[in-house]
Design an enzyme around this catalytic site. Structure first.
Site, PDB file in Angstrom:
ATOM      1  N   GLU A  82      -5.316  -2.867  17.996  1.00 56.03           N
ATOM      2  CA  GLU A  82      -5.222  -1.471  17.574  1.00 56.03           C
ATOM      3  C   GLU A  82      -6.500  -0.962  16.901  1.00 56.03           C
ATOM      4  OE1 GLU A  82      -0.915  -0.028  17.049  1.00 56.03           O
ATOM      5  OE2 GLU A  82      -1.215  -1.560  15.519  1.00 56.03           O
ATOM      6  N   HIS A 101      -4.669   0.904   8.537  1.00 55.09           N
ATOM      7  CA  HIS A 101      -3.454   0.978   9.356  1.00 55.09           C
ATOM      8  C   HIS A 101      -2.494  -0.089   8.863  1.00 55.09           C
ATOM      9  CE1 HIS A 101      -0.503   1.008  12.432  1.00 55.09           C
ATOM     10  NE2 HIS A 101      -0.859  -0.165  12.924  1.00 55.09           N
ATOM     11  N   HIS A 103       1.936  -1.337   8.399  1.00 61.25           N
ATOM     12  CA  HIS A 103       3.331  -1.232   8.826  1.00 61.25           C
ATOM     13  C   HIS A 103       4.243  -1.223   7.598  1.00 61.25           C
ATOM     14  CE1 HIS A 103       1.791  -3.565  12.633  1.00 61.25           C
ATOM     15  NE2 HIS A 103       1.419  -2.303  12.635  1.00 61.25           N
ATOM     16  N   HIS A 171       6.696   2.643  13.689  1.00 58.10           N
ATOM     17  CA  HIS A 171       5.549   1.734  13.702  1.00 58.10           C
ATOM     18  C   HIS A 171       4.923   1.578  12.312  1.00 58.10           C
ATOM     19  CE1 HIS A 171       1.490   0.744  15.925  1.00 58.10           C
ATOM     20  NE2 HIS A 171       1.623   0.073  14.809  1.00 58.10           N
TER      21      HIS A 171
HETATM   22 ZN   LIG Z   1       0.269  -1.342  14.140  1.00 65.40          ZN
END
Ligand SMILES: [Zn+2]
Length: 241
Positions: A82, A101, A103, A171
Site C-alpha cells: 500500500e 496509514h 488500521h 479498512h
Molecule cells: Zn491498509
C-alpha cells in the site's frame, strides 16, 4: 543506514524510525500499517520502511521511493503493497511532509457507520467540520480492499482533498501532516478522540461536540504547539533500549 539514503537528513531518519515505534507502542499500528516522510532533498521522493512490522523498523530498513511508488534501490527487499497511499498523497498535496496509514480499530468503526467522526476533545481539533470517507468500492467495485496501485492511491488522495484525515471504509485511515511529529501526534489523538466519542455515544444522551469555531481557533493557535512536548517524551521512550 542504506547507502541510497546518505543524502537524507539524519534527523529525519531518526524521527521516522521513532515514528514507527511510537505508533506501534500506542496501538495505532499493529503488525500492519506504515508511516512515511517526504525526502528533505527531493520533493518528488519519499522514505518509508521495507515491508516490516512497525515495532521492528530500524534506519537500515528505510527505502527511498518515487511518486509512482517505485523504489529507488530496493535491493530485492519486500515492499509494502500500500505504498501508493503515500506516493499519491505526496503528489496531490505539496503541503504534506509525512503520512500515516493505520488500521486502528477505533477508526475502522467510524468508516462503516453513518455516525460521523467529530472532535469531542480539544486535542483533536484538527478533525475540523467533517472527515471524508474513501470507499474503494465506489471506483473499483469489489476488490481485496488494498490501495495497491497508483490509480487507487489517486482516488484515495482525491477523497482526502484538503483534509488532514481520510477514513477508509472497512479498512482504516490515512492521516497527513506537515512534519513527522505532527502526523504522529494527529494519529494518536485521532485514535483517542474516536475512543472518547464512542464512550460518549455509549453513555447515551446528547453529545456536546466542539464547535467548529472552537476547533478552528485551536488550530489557528498552533495545533497543540506542533506536538513538540509529547514528541520528546514519545521519542525518548521509543528509542530507549
Ligand atoms: Zn491498509
Amino acid at each position: 543506514m542504506s547507502s541510497h539514503l546518505m543524502n537524507a537528513d539524519p534527523q529525519l531518519i531518526e524521527d521516522l524510525v521513532a515514528a514507527y515505534r511510537i505508533l506501534a507502542q500506542h496501538g495505532v499500528l499493529d503488525g500492519f500499517g506504515h508511516v512515511s516522510a517526504r525526502h528533505n532533498r527531493a520533493a518528488n521522493r519519499f522514505i518509508m520502511s521495507r515491508a516490516l512490522a512497525p515495532q521492528l523498523v530500524t534506519a537500515k530498513d528505510l527505502i527511498e521511493f518515487d511518486l509512482d511508488g517505485n523504489p529507488v534501490d530496493a535491493q530485492g527487499l519486500p515492499l509494502y503493497l500500500e505504498r501508493f497511499i503515500h506516493a499519491e498523497i505526496y503528489r496531490a498535496r505539496p503541503d504534506v511532509g509525512a503520512v500515516v496509514h493505520s488500521h486502528a480499530p477505533s477508526l475502522v468503526a467510524f468508516g462503516v457507520t453513518t455516525v460521523p467522526l467529530r472532535p469531542v476533545c480539544h486535542m483533536a481539533s484538527f478533525i475540523g467540520r467533517a472527515v471524508p470517507i474513501f470507499d474503494i468500492r465506489n471506483s473499483f467495485g469489489l476488490t481485496d480492499m488494498l490501495v495497491s496501485d497508483s490509480a487507487k492511491g489517486r482516488a484515495l488522495a482525491e477523497a482526502l482533498g484538503n483534509s488532514s484525515v481520510v477514513l477508509m471504509r472497512g479498512h482504516g485511515v490515512a492521516v497527513v501532516g506537515k512534519t513527522i511529529p505532527m502526523v504522529v501526534g494527529r494519529s494518536i489523538y485521532l485514535d483517542l478522540n474516536a475512543k472518547i466519542q464512542q464512550q460518549a455515544l455509549a453513555l447515551g444522551g446528547t453529545i456536546n461536540y466542539l464547535d467548529p469555531q472552537e476547533a478552528q481557533k485551536m488550530v489557528d493557535a498552533g495545533e497543540n504547539r506542533s506536538y513538540e512536548r509529547p514528541w520528546e517524551l514519545w521519542k525518548a521512550k521509543a528509542l530507549e533500549q
